[in-house]
Design a protein around this motif. Structure first.
Motif, PDB file in Angstrom:
ATOM      1  N   LEU A 158       2.676  10.832  17.265  1.00 24.53           N
ATOM      2  CA  LEU A 158       1.652  11.365  16.361  1.00 24.53           C
ATOM      3  C   LEU A 158       0.338  10.601  16.519  1.00 24.53           C
ATOM      4  N   ALA A 159       0.439   9.294  16.789  1.00 24.67           N
ATOM      5  CA  ALA A 159      -0.781   8.516  17.062  1.00 24.67           C
ATOM      6  C   ALA A 159      -1.432   9.019  18.350  1.00 24.67           C
ATOM      7  N   LEU A 161      -1.284  12.051  19.541  1.00 27.32           N
ATOM      8  CA  LEU A 161      -1.908  13.355  19.276  1.00 27.32           C
ATOM      9  C   LEU A 161      -3.279  13.183  18.635  1.00 27.32           C
ATOM     10  N   VAL A 162      -3.319  12.372  17.567  1.00 27.22           N
ATOM     11  CA  VAL A 162      -4.595  12.182  16.862  1.00 27.22           C
ATOM     12  C   VAL A 162      -5.601  11.491  17.788  1.00 27.22           C
ATOM     13  N   MET A 201      -6.226   4.630  20.322  1.00 30.91           N
ATOM     14  CA  MET A 201      -5.142   5.222  19.513  1.00 30.91           C
ATOM     15  C   MET A 201      -4.153   5.942  20.424  1.00 30.91           C
TER      16      MET A 201
ATOM     17  N   TRP B 130      -3.143   8.033   6.826  1.00 34.13           N
ATOM     18  CA  TRP B 130      -2.426   7.871   8.111  1.00 34.13           C
ATOM     19  C   TRP B 130      -1.880   6.444   8.228  1.00 34.13           C
ATOM     20  N   PHE B 134       2.071   4.888   8.316  1.00 34.19           N
ATOM     21  CA  PHE B 134       2.575   3.917   9.296  1.00 34.19           C
ATOM     22  C   PHE B 134       3.231   2.728   8.594  1.00 34.19           C
ATOM     23  N   LEU B 153       3.829  11.291   7.959  1.00 36.48           N
ATOM     24  CA  LEU B 153       2.941  10.965   9.089  1.00 36.48           C
ATOM     25  C   LEU B 153       2.616  12.224   9.889  1.00 36.48           C
ATOM     26  N   SER B 157      -1.102  13.502  10.297  1.00 36.21           N
ATOM     27  CA  SER B 157      -1.619  13.583  11.664  1.00 36.21           C
ATOM     28  C   SER B 157      -2.112  14.988  11.968  1.00 36.21           C
ATOM     29  N   LEU B 160      -5.362  15.531  10.111  1.00 37.41           N
ATOM     30  CA  LEU B 160      -6.430  14.715  10.697  1.00 37.41           C
ATOM     31  C   LEU B 160      -6.889  15.306  12.032  1.00 37.41           C
ATOM     32  N   ALA B 161      -5.927  15.671  12.871  1.00 33.99           N
ATOM     33  CA  ALA B 161      -6.283  16.218  14.185  1.00 33.99           C
ATOM     34  C   ALA B 161      -7.058  17.529  14.029  1.00 33.99           C
ATOM     35  N   VAL B 164     -10.664  16.724  12.695  1.00 31.57           N
ATOM     36  CA  VAL B 164     -11.617  16.109  13.650  1.00 31.57           C
ATOM     37  C   VAL B 164     -11.905  17.026  14.833  1.00 31.57           C
ATOM     38  N   MET B 183       7.311  20.326  15.141  1.00 37.03           N
ATOM     39  CA  MET B 183       7.872  18.987  15.225  1.00 37.03           C
ATOM     40  C   MET B 183       8.475  18.564  13.882  1.00 37.03           C
TER      41      MET B 183
END
Lengths: 478, 211
Positions: A158-159, A161-162, A201, B130, B134, B153, B157, B160-161, B164, B183
């Motif tokens: 997920l990190a 992906l972002v 990231m 986010w 974690f 998460l 995510s 957020l994705a 942005v 997922m």
């Protein structure tokens, strides 16, 4: 994405679905068909009838196809015995076969796809299918390892992906350009701060997938609990696949962010991985766990080579092959040891392998000599290129010297440990020879030949590709 | 202006529920928090859809259907987890976790202020959420709580994705969101498999995880 890039992946996934739907007796034949698909695409590639986006994709596909062929070949006799041992029913065998093909299909996708979001999906598919494969034995250790693998690598996924979305959005390019094959270098004026934040990231996210330290905690458990062919594919291909994605991503971001800023991250992760391997490798008593820590070392070396750039980058890409072939040999033989001795721990009876199972012991001795970087075995040549390449730039010399020191420690650790399996005698009632089935030996004997001669032989065998690849890598902005 | 405010409110709902998931003691409370977090995500997507990305309405519907109905049901279908688990087992106290959550939220807000983001405050809050997810992954010991951490998460995510990468076109947002949803379903299903196979719900009892 062009149809020709999707085709091998789709065919393999269709075969995986067929395995689930067809009677259990068909599984072996469908797996053999998958081997045929990999060979056909290799032949098309050799004949120039199937073109991949660049030389690195072609090289990586070659490695994925060859190692997958060996894993599928070995998997057939191995799983037959393992399923007898664990009393699997037909459904479990079908699930294993299907997941193995999905895992291989996703590794093929990682090798040949070019869009960064599709690449993320491919590495996710590889992760999720291998989580199930790690848990296949269904005993407590395997389930726990699968759970830990899932938690750590999905957080990383997920990190990634972002990070990918942030970095590529910050370049200001349309999404149709989120593709390393159609990227035009030097044309981008983006927001450098966010590109760097996103790139780091993504690097951390993919580093968890690659098992680079300090994000490696899942790796020793997953590699040691998984069935041997799965451990081989995980170690040889999936780890390297995640690092190759980072390399492609950094490649497209370098025009707006100084390459050195990105490469430093890879060097730090590479050195940390060598450090972790050096600290733990000498204390392992389980053969598969020993090779798992060795995998952390070698993925660290690949990361280091990519961070150094130049000749070291050529070495890193070559090391993907040399490490994958050696580690597949080692993991598959460790699997044979587990089957024949009912353990792979030296403390629980897996001892005197050279005397009791000379073929398996001999191949383990050969693989061990190769994996520690002794000449003339394949990994020696790639490690040599990485380390020599590191010395070329003044800024890389200190990390390179540290890496050499850590490699000496790892070499000593493995050299100290490996006799415990190979020739230290076991208890008196455990001296008799064990019959080694040829079904398990044959794929490993061919692999042993590749490990012996592949260091010089493979670049000569695929000379035009190797020449093209080297030229492309030496021009790389990373 | 109103859309911007709504965006911040929904981002804050996602953030509050990330904290709630970190602290709650019972599986059922986590389930409720996750559902509310999904409302926040759907709301945020709706604001973006109103803002010139109409295809995101598709995601709004799918998020609500999957995260309100399907995922909580998958995770609750195992009897032991659904009814018996109660406790907040962590390496440190809950008050300390709350303080850490505050600190990482401040870090997220500061990161949001780095020039270049289309919605600095909203993105800052989401980055804070986010980070909290974690922390959740390493702070709690119960396997059910860790499953919700992973799902939280995934939600943060995805949001957020999408927020942005919004300026790049709605299809990217739709694609990312659908991938994150797929997922989430897989993660829920895998978590349920783990619950049914593992006797313990505390990772400290598991040798491999602590070793």
């Amino acid at each position: 994405m062009s149809i020709s890039l999707a085709l091998p992946v789709v065919i393999l996934v269709v075969l995986a679905v067929f395995i689930l739907a067809a009677p259990a007796s068909w599984t072996i034949w469908l797996e053999r068909m998958a081997m045929g698909v990999l060979v056909v695409f290799l032949a098309l590639l050799a004949g120039g009838q199937w073109r991949l986006p660049d030389a690195l994709a072609t090289w990586f596909y070659l490695v994925v196809a060859v190692i997958s062929l060996f894993a599928l070949w070995f998997s057939e006799p191995y799983i037959r015995r393992e399923s007898d041992h664990w009393h699997w029913n037909g459904v479990q065998g079908k699930q294993y076969g299907s997941l193995l093909l999905i895992f291989i299909a996703s590794l093929v996708a990682v090798a040949i796809w070019t869009n960064f979001l599709w690449l993320w999906l491919a590495i996710e598919a590889a992760t999720l299918s291998s989580v199930f494969l790690v848990g296949t034995p269904r005993d407590r250790g395997a389930i726990e390892a699968a759970w830990k693998y899932l938690l750590v690598t999905e957080a990383g996924g997920l990190a990634a992906l972002v990070g990918t979305a942030v970095a590529l959005t910050a370049t200001g390019d349309p999404v149709s350009h989120w593709n390393y094959a159609s990227w035009v270098y030097g044309q981008h004026v983006g927001n450098a701060r966010w590109i760097l934040i996103g790139a780091y990231m993504a690097m951390i996210g993919y580093a968890t997938k690659a098992g680079l330290a300090p994000f490696h905690t899942w790796l020793p458990d997953a590699h040691s609990e998984a069935p041997a062919p799965v451990s081989a594919l995980l170690s040889g291909l999936k780890l390297a696949g995640a690092v190759v994605i980072v390399y492609h991503l950094f490649g497209v971001l370098t025009p707006t962010v100084p390459a050195q800023n990105l490469k430093d991250g890879l060097v730090i992760l590479g050195l940390l991985s060598l450090l972790v391997a050096a600290a733990f490798v000498a204390f392992q008593t389980d053969l598969k766990r020993l090779w798992a820590y060795s995998s952390i070392e070698h993925i660290g070396l690949i990361s280091l080579g990519m961070g150094f750039g130049g000749i070291a980058l050529v070495g890193a890409v070559f090391h993907i092959w040399t490490h994958a072939s050696s580690k597949t040999l080692l993991f598959q033989n460790a699997g044979t040891v587990r089957l024949l001795y009912h353990t792979s721990k030296s403390t629980q009876g897996a001892k005197a392998l050279l005397a009791r199972t000379p073929w398996t012991g001999g191949m383990l001795a050969l693989g061990s000599a190769a994996i520690v970087g002794l000449p003339p075995f394949a990994p020696f040549w790639s490690e040599w290129l990485i380390l020599v390449g590191g010395f070329q730039a003044a800024s890389n010399r200190i990390p390179d010297i540290i890496a050499v020191g850590l490699l000496v420690v790892i070499f000593s650790g493995i050299a100290l440990r490996i006799p415990n399996w190979l020739w230290v005698p076991g208890s008196h009632d455990r001296q008799e020879k064990i019959r080694e089935p040829w079904g398990l030996m044959a794929p490993n004997l061919f692999l042993a030949l590749l490990v012996l001669a592949g260091g010089i032989g493979v670049p000569i065998l695929v000379h035009p590709l190797w020449h093209h690849l080297t030229r492309e890598l030496l021009k790389s902005p990373i | 202006m109103a859309e911007q405010l709504l965006g911040r409110i929904f981002a804050s709902l996602i953030w509050i529920m990330a904290i709630s998931l970190l602290l709650v003691k019972a599986h059922r409370s986590a389930q409720a928090s996750y559902r509310l977090q999904a409302v926040g995500e759907a709301g945020l997507l709706a604001v973006l859809a109103l803002n010139h990305e109409p295809w995101l309405w598709l995601d709004v519907g799918v998020v609500l259907a999957i995260k309100e109905l399907v995922i909580p049901r998958i995770l609750s279908s195992h009897r032991e987890v659904a009814s018996q688990d109660y406790g907040a087992k962590s390496a440190v106290g809950m008050a300390f976790l709350l303080m850490v959550a505050g600190i990482v939220t401040a870090a997220g807000l500061a990161l949001g202020e780095v020039p270049g983001l289309a919605h600095p405050l909203m993105s800052g809050v989401l980055i804070g959420a986010w980070f909290i997810s974690f922390i959740h992954l390493s702070a709690r010991y119960e396997t059910w709580s860790l499953s919700w951490a992973l799902l939280s998460l995934d939600t943060v995510s995805g949001a957020l994705a999408v927020s942005v990468s919004g300026p790049l076109g709605e299809f990217v947002g739709v694609g990312i969101e659908l991938a994150a949803l797929a997922m989430a379903v897989l993660l829920a299903w895998l978590s349920r498999k783990i619950f049914t196979l593992m006797q313990t719900t505390d990772v400290r009892d598991v040798e491999e995880l602590t070793g």
